[in-house]
Design a protein around this motif. Structure first.
Motif: not given
Length: 288
Positions: A195-207, A160-175
């Protein structure tokens, strides 16, 4: 939108037969996954052991931790356990991870609550190494088994915290977010996407999101009592607020599904608050 259902293994006093039959019924129903939540200082079942048992009695549904508190566990062993379940389940594991918010869970395992975020980042990197076949520590040799899913189990991060949410964009397949306000959940998911896009990742994270439920005569009051018991660490007022948020009617559940479909949710996992097996059938009738 896919619909998952939680296992009742977090409810004190649940029986072995109830959990296993629940998993079988979910597997034969309209559900996409079975989920399980985590605590240390609480009379719940261990999520990974429970999902290993569920893997043996199911063939179709995904097995999902919603969430597992990663920093209270050793990262190498967690990666090994998750890979083992993935193999047992034929590639059906979704590993939802987070840092938790209970300090006593960390105290019980001699962990550092104040550095759980940093430890989590280190764990994510190490688990990725293990699943890719690299040595967890130089010179040790790889740790198996090799997961069925390439690169490791599907990984979701709940936060829920902004910094923690960004981990999903960097490391995970979804949130994996909460199921209260759809617009609030969407705002958090949008942070993940950025964050996902800024890391250059393709596709989209699961929600993905979750909601508590209790259906049928007598279940509503018992479900509310369970939510208060589970959330008692928040204090009486906050625990009562949590109890008032559980879904207790078909109309409640249909409304939540409709609202979250409108914001683009991929999957909603409904978490039971009573152990009665009819909860599986009641939810299946609503969502099927």
């Amino acid at each position: 939108m896919k619909i998952g259902i939680g296992l009742p293994a977090n409810i004190p006093g649940v029986s072995r037969d109830s959990v296993l039959e629940w998993a079988r019924k979910a597997d034969s129903g309209p559900f996409s996954s079975v989920g399980i939540i985590d605590r240390v200082v609480y009379p719940n079942w261990d999520p990974l052991i429970t999902l290993a048992a569920a893997a043996a009695v199911t063939q179709r549904v995904r097995l999902m931790t919603t969430i597992l508190i990663a920093p209270v566990r050793d990262a190498t062993l967690l990666a090994k356990q998750a890979a083992s379940i993935d193999v047992l389940a034929g590639g059906r594991l979704t590993l939802g991870l987070g840092v938790g918010r209970r300090e006593d869970d960390y105290t019980a395992v001699s962990g550092r609550f104040d550095r759980r975020g940093r430890r989590f980042e280190e764990q994510l990197a190490l688990m990725k190494r293990v699943w890719s076949g690299e040595d967890p520590v130089d010179g040790t040799g790889p740790v198996g088994p090799e997961p069925i899913q390439s690169g490791g189990p599907e990984l979701l991060i709940g936060a829920f915290a902004p910094a923690a949410i960004k981990r999903a964009g960097r490391w995970a397949d979804g949130y994996l977010g909460g199921g209260g306000d759809p617009q609030a959940a969407l705002a958090m998911y949008d942070t993940v996407v950025e964050e996902w896009k800024s890391c250059g990742r393709n596709g989209r994270p699961r929600f993905v999101a979750s909601n508590a439920f209790a259906l049928g005569p007598g279940a509503v009051d018992r479900g509310a009592d369970q939510v208060r018991h589970y959330n008692q660490f928040l204090g009486p007022e906050a625990a009562d607020q949590a109890a008032r948020r559980i879904l207790t009617s078909p109309e409640d559940i249909r409304k939540v599904i409709q609202e979250f479909e409108q914001v683009g949710l991929d999957e909603m996992v409904f978490l039971p608050q009573v152990t009665d097996l009819d909860q599986v059938d009641r939810l299946a009738e609503i969502v099927g």
